[in-house]
Design a protein around this motif. Sequence first.
Motif, PDB file in Angstrom:
ATOM      1  N   ALA A   3       0.856  -1.184   0.000  1.00 18.39           N
ATOM      2  CA  ALA A   3       0.000   0.000   0.000  1.00 18.39           C
ATOM      3  C   ALA A   3       0.891   1.232   0.000  1.00 18.39           C
ATOM      4  CB  ALA A   3      -0.923  -0.010   1.213  1.00 18.39           C
ATOM      5  N   ALA A   4       1.176   1.751  -1.182  1.00 16.69           N
ATOM      6  CA  ALA A   4       2.139   2.847  -1.316  1.00 16.69           C
ATOM      7  C   ALA A   4       1.572   4.040  -2.059  1.00 16.69           C
ATOM      8  CB  ALA A   4       3.408   2.347  -2.026  1.00 16.69           C
ATOM      9  N   ILE A   5       0.240   4.155  -2.153  1.00  9.55           N
ATOM     10  CA  ILE A   5      -0.366   5.349  -2.746  1.00  9.55           C
ATOM     11  C   ILE A   5      -0.258   6.486  -1.740  1.00  9.55           C
ATOM     12  CG2 ILE A   5      -2.520   6.381  -3.582  1.00  9.55           C
ATOM     13  CD1 ILE A   5      -3.358   3.561  -4.461  1.00  9.55           C
ATOM     14  N   VAL A   6       0.236   7.621  -2.169  1.00  3.06           N
ATOM     15  CA  VAL A   6       0.479   8.738  -1.258  1.00  3.06           C
ATOM     16  C   VAL A   6      -0.831   9.438  -0.920  1.00  3.06           C
ATOM     17  CG1 VAL A   6       1.629  10.968  -0.984  1.00  3.06           C
ATOM     18  CG2 VAL A   6       2.819   9.074  -2.094  1.00  3.06           C
ATOM     19  N   GLY A   7      -1.011   9.783   0.350  1.00  2.00           N
ATOM     20  CA  GLY A   7      -2.142  10.595   0.774  1.00  2.00           C
ATOM     21  C   GLY A   7      -3.392   9.796   1.077  1.00  2.00           C
ATOM     22  N   ALA A   8      -4.474  10.539   1.367  1.00  2.00           N
ATOM     23  CA  ALA A   8      -5.752   9.920   1.723  1.00  2.00           C
ATOM     24  C   ALA A   8      -6.311   9.076   0.590  1.00  2.00           C
ATOM     25  CB  ALA A   8      -6.753  11.006   2.113  1.00  2.00           C
ATOM     26  N   ALA A   9      -5.879   9.326  -0.640  1.00  2.00           N
ATOM     27  CA  ALA A   9      -6.354   8.532  -1.779  1.00  2.00           C
ATOM     28  C   ALA A   9      -6.004   7.064  -1.630  1.00  2.00           C
ATOM     29  CB  ALA A   9      -5.764   9.080  -3.079  1.00  2.00           C
ATOM     30  N   GLY A  10      -5.038   6.737  -0.776  1.00  2.00           N
ATOM     31  CA  GLY A  10      -4.649   5.344  -0.583  1.00  2.00           C
ATOM     32  C   GLY A  10      -5.509   4.579   0.396  1.00  2.00           C
ATOM     33  N   THR A  31      -3.468   6.173   5.736  1.00  2.00           N
ATOM     34  CA  THR A  31      -4.529   5.187   5.959  1.00  2.00           C
ATOM     35  C   THR A  31      -4.892   5.105   7.429  1.00  2.00           C
ATOM     36  OG1 THR A  31      -4.099   3.843   3.992  1.00  2.00           O
ATOM     37  CG2 THR A  31      -5.016   2.712   5.897  1.00  2.00           C
ATOM     38  N   LEU A  32      -3.887   5.012   8.292  1.00  2.00           N
ATOM     39  CA  LEU A  32      -4.158   4.923   9.725  1.00  2.00           C
ATOM     40  C   LEU A  32      -4.416   6.293  10.331  1.00  2.00           C
ATOM     41  CD1 LEU A  32      -1.713   2.129  10.971  1.00  2.00           C
ATOM     42  CD2 LEU A  32      -4.095   1.965  10.238  1.00  2.00           C
ATOM     43  N   VAL A  33      -3.841   7.349   9.764  1.00  2.00           N
ATOM     44  CA  VAL A  33      -4.117   8.692  10.268  1.00  2.00           C
ATOM     45  C   VAL A  33      -5.592   9.039  10.048  1.00  2.00           C
ATOM     46  CG1 VAL A  33      -3.632  11.155   9.950  1.00  2.00           C
ATOM     47  CG2 VAL A  33      -1.750   9.510   9.976  1.00  2.00           C
ATOM     48  N   CYS A  34      -6.105   8.726   8.862  1.00  2.00           N
ATOM     49  CA  CYS A  34      -7.486   9.078   8.521  1.00  2.00           C
ATOM     50  C   CYS A  34      -8.514   8.164   9.173  1.00  2.00           C
ATOM     51  CB  CYS A  34      -7.683   9.028   7.009  1.00  2.00           C
ATOM     52  SG  CYS A  34      -6.825  10.315   6.099  1.00  2.00           S
ATOM     53  N   ALA A  35      -8.176   6.885   9.274  1.00  2.00           N
ATOM     54  CA  ALA A  35      -9.195   5.919   9.711  1.00  2.00           C
ATOM     55  C   ALA A  35      -8.564   4.762  10.470  1.00  2.00           C
ATOM     56  CB  ALA A  35      -9.961   5.405   8.494  1.00  2.00           C
ATOM     57  N   GLY A  36      -7.693   5.077  11.405  1.00  2.00           N
ATOM     58  CA  GLY A  36      -6.949   4.046  12.108  1.00  2.00           C
ATOM     59  C   GLY A  36      -7.826   3.040  12.830  1.00  2.00           C
ATOM     60  N   ALA A  37      -8.814   3.521  13.590  1.00  2.00           N
ATOM     61  CA  ALA A  37      -9.673   2.619  14.353  1.00  2.00           C
ATOM     62  C   ALA A  37     -10.460   1.709  13.419  1.00  2.00           C
ATOM     63  CB  ALA A  37     -10.611   3.419  15.245  1.00  2.00           C
ATOM     64  N   LEU A  38     -10.988   2.268  12.334  1.00  2.00           N
ATOM     65  CA  LEU A  38     -11.760   1.494  11.367  1.00  2.00           C
ATOM     66  C   LEU A  38     -10.896   0.426  10.705  1.00  2.00           C
ATOM     67  CD1 LEU A  38     -14.265   1.003   9.554  1.00  2.00           C
ATOM     68  CD2 LEU A  38     -13.433   2.847   8.079  1.00  2.00           C
ATOM     69  N   VAL A  39      -9.705   0.805  10.251  1.00  2.00           N
ATOM     70  CA  VAL A  39      -8.826  -0.130   9.546  1.00  2.00           C
ATOM     71  C   VAL A  39      -8.364  -1.248  10.470  1.00  2.00           C
ATOM     72  CG1 VAL A  39      -6.588  -0.364   8.389  1.00  2.00           C
ATOM     73  CG2 VAL A  39      -8.069   1.581   7.859  1.00  2.00           C
ATOM     74  N   MET A  40      -7.961  -0.918  11.686  1.00  2.00           N
ATOM     75  CA  MET A  40      -7.475  -1.944  12.604  1.00  2.00           C
ATOM     76  C   MET A  40      -8.604  -2.877  13.032  1.00  2.00           C
ATOM     77  SD  MET A  40      -4.329  -1.302  12.494  1.00  2.00           S
ATOM     78  CE  MET A  40      -3.644  -2.427  13.727  1.00  2.00           C
ATOM     79  N   ARG A  41      -9.812  -2.343  13.162  1.00  2.00           N
ATOM     80  CA  ARG A  41     -10.960  -3.199  13.496  1.00  2.00           C
ATOM     81  C   ARG A  41     -11.237  -4.179  12.352  1.00  2.00           C
ATOM     82  NH1 ARG A  41     -14.479   0.552  14.345  1.00  2.00           N
ATOM     83  NH2 ARG A  41     -15.631   0.451  12.377  1.00  2.00           N
ATOM     84  N   ALA A  92     -10.430  14.399  14.243  1.00  2.00           N
ATOM     85  CA  ALA A  92      -9.317  15.357  14.240  1.00  2.00           C
ATOM     86  C   ALA A  92      -8.130  14.912  13.381  1.00  2.00           C
ATOM     87  CB  ALA A  92      -8.875  15.655  15.665  1.00  2.00           C
ATOM     88  N   PRO A  93      -7.639  13.672  13.486  1.00  2.00           N
ATOM     89  CA  PRO A  93      -6.519  13.274  12.618  1.00  2.00           C
ATOM     90  C   PRO A  93      -6.872  13.319  11.137  1.00  2.00           C
ATOM     91  CG  PRO A  93      -6.671  11.795  14.504  1.00  2.00           C
ATOM     92  CD  PRO A  93      -7.925  12.627  14.503  1.00  2.00           C
ATOM     93  N   THR A  94      -8.113  12.970  10.788  1.00  2.00           N
ATOM     94  CA  THR A  94      -8.546  13.031   9.392  1.00  2.00           C
ATOM     95  C   THR A  94      -8.506  14.472   8.892  1.00  2.00           C
ATOM     96  OG1 THR A  94     -10.054  11.196   9.861  1.00  2.00           O
ATOM     97  CG2 THR A  94     -10.410  12.404   7.810  1.00  2.00           C
ATOM     98  N   ILE A  95      -8.990  15.394   9.712  1.00  2.00           N
ATOM     99  CA  ILE A  95      -8.998  16.812   9.360  1.00  2.00           C
ATOM    100  C   ILE A  95      -7.573  17.337   9.224  1.00  2.00           C
ATOM    101  CG2 ILE A  95      -9.588  19.104  10.249  1.00  2.00           C
ATOM    102  CD1 ILE A  95     -12.075  17.688  11.548  1.00  2.00           C
ATOM    103  N   ASP A 151     -13.025  14.359   5.736  1.00  2.00           N
ATOM    104  CA  ASP A 151     -11.954  14.636   4.783  1.00  2.00           C
ATOM    105  C   ASP A 151     -12.352  15.765   3.832  1.00  2.00           C
ATOM    106  OD1 ASP A 151      -9.404  13.452   3.240  1.00  2.00           O
ATOM    107  OD2 ASP A 151     -10.990  13.767   1.757  1.00  2.00           O
ATOM    108  N   GLN A 152     -13.548  15.672   3.256  1.00  2.00           N
ATOM    109  CA  GLN A 152     -13.980  16.675   2.287  1.00  2.00           C
ATOM    110  C   GLN A 152     -14.191  18.039   2.939  1.00  2.00           C
ATOM    111  OE1 GLN A 152     -13.902  16.417  -0.832  1.00  2.00           O
ATOM    112  NE2 GLN A 152     -14.867  18.360  -1.417  1.00  2.00           N
ATOM    113  N   ALA A 153     -14.801  18.047   4.123  1.00  2.00           N
ATOM    114  CA  ALA A 153     -15.024  19.320   4.814  1.00  2.00           C
ATOM    115  C   ALA A 153     -13.699  20.018   5.102  1.00  2.00           C
ATOM    116  CB  ALA A 153     -15.792  19.084   6.109  1.00  2.00           C
ATOM    117  N   ALA A 154     -12.707  19.261   5.514  1.00  2.00           N
ATOM    118  CA  ALA A 154     -11.397  19.852   5.809  1.00  2.00           C
ATOM    119  C   ALA A 154     -10.729  20.379   4.550  1.00  2.00           C
ATOM    120  CB  ALA A 154     -10.507  18.819   6.495  1.00  2.00           C
ATOM    121  N   ARG A 155     -10.837  19.635   3.443  1.00  2.00           N
ATOM    122  CA  ARG A 155     -10.231  20.087   2.183  1.00  2.00           C
ATOM    123  C   ARG A 155     -10.883  21.389   1.710  1.00  2.00           C
ATOM    124  NH1 ARG A 155      -6.950  16.152  -0.025  1.00  2.00           N
ATOM    125  NH2 ARG A 155      -7.069  14.242   1.215  1.00  2.00           N
ATOM    126  N   GLU A 156     -12.183  21.470   1.830  1.00  2.00           N
ATOM    127  CA  GLU A 156     -12.869  22.671   1.365  1.00  2.00           C
ATOM    128  C   GLU A 156     -12.535  23.879   2.237  1.00  2.00           C
ATOM    129  OE1 GLU A 156     -16.973  21.606   1.210  1.00  2.00           O
ATOM    130  OE2 GLU A 156     -16.749  20.412  -0.629  1.00  2.00           O
TER     131      GLU A 156
END
Length: 406
Positions: A103-110, A131-141, A325-328, A376-381
């Motif tokens: 898993a080597a796609i850079v950024g949230a797109a990965g 991946t873990l910064v944006c959704a760590g709890a979800l991914v590990m679960r 917060a980490p996702t933002i 993610d989208q709210a923070a980007r905007e």
Amino acid sequence: MTPSADMPRRVTILGSTGSVGRSTIDLLSREPERFPVEALTAQSNVALLADQAMMLRSRLAVIGDESLLPELRQRLAGSGIEAAAGSRAIIEAAARPAEWVMAAIVGAAGLEPTLAAVRRGAIVALANKETLVCAGALVMREAAQQGATILPVDSEHNAIFQVFDFNAPETVDRVILTASGGPFRTLSLGEMREVTPAQAIAHPVWSMGAKISVDSATLMNKGLELIEASFLFPVPEPRIEVLIHPQSVIHSLVSYVDGSVLAQLGSPDMRTPIAVALAWPSRMATPAGRLDLAAVAKLTFEVPDSARFPALNLARQALQTGGAAPTILNAANEVAVDAFLNGRIGFLDITRIVEQTLTRLVGGTLGDLDAVREADQAAREYAARLVDPTGDGRVVRVQTRGLSRP
């Protein structure tokens, strides 16, 4: 069941044309019978992607930019290699039957392609810290539920992985992430205000892509790694520390309750941590340079300067806040770094924009992927407005690639 080190391991690389992807390709090309390739993906480097797919006889090659599909098909004509394009095709590539996925796609797109591999129980070599910064709890679960194995590839987390006693985590006192300090470690704030994108991407030790190099220059890269470490290792946030180590010889350390400190050392070559994950639970030979401590002669360390590099504290605050917060933090940083690389803001504006976005938008929990997308989208905007306010309240076009929509 622990996988055998002797059996062939089918491989997929998400982000094969980036620096980590190319290093992985180099290792695969040395033992093609041991590591047959299922799929390779890239965003826009269609020529290199086609060359890689032809060399390794990949079953599938996917280009993220859909306008490049005709060229990819032309380059692969007669090879028997399937071609596809678009963000959904990348996610589908991750879901194909490969035992091991880089898993080597850079950024949230990965995130979503990585999650697709996790959900089918693959061994996931994680080089995409977002991946873990944006959704760590979800991914590990999901990993726990599906029996997936996540192996860290970032040199720092891979170093910790190699010396961490997972059988007795209560004996760990501290985890210490090392950082080179980037190209501006010794500059004053005044000098940093004038730095250019070309200077920021000229990392003094590692060869990395532009976005990761800028993150290293602001120390946001280390902040993201701190958040990632909190999900990878059973250690509470206050006991995860960061230490500047300009020589990048000690890649990270684990301190134990008896006073022992175990460290992993090596030359700054990403093929080493990639090989650790690729051959796990065994090891494999690599062409990485061998460490010569006598030639290095001196190893130095210093505490990060939070006044000149506030990104590290912002990341720690986001981790302490939790939820969205980490996702933002990550989304705002991607927008700000993109703006800096395109000459729209100054270097010091990156952390200013991240801080303002984090202060304005923090809140909410992330129960599912839709909630992650929304944060993610709210923070980007919001970050985009800070980069380029229009005066009429409209949101300017966000140039970075966030999470895909179904």
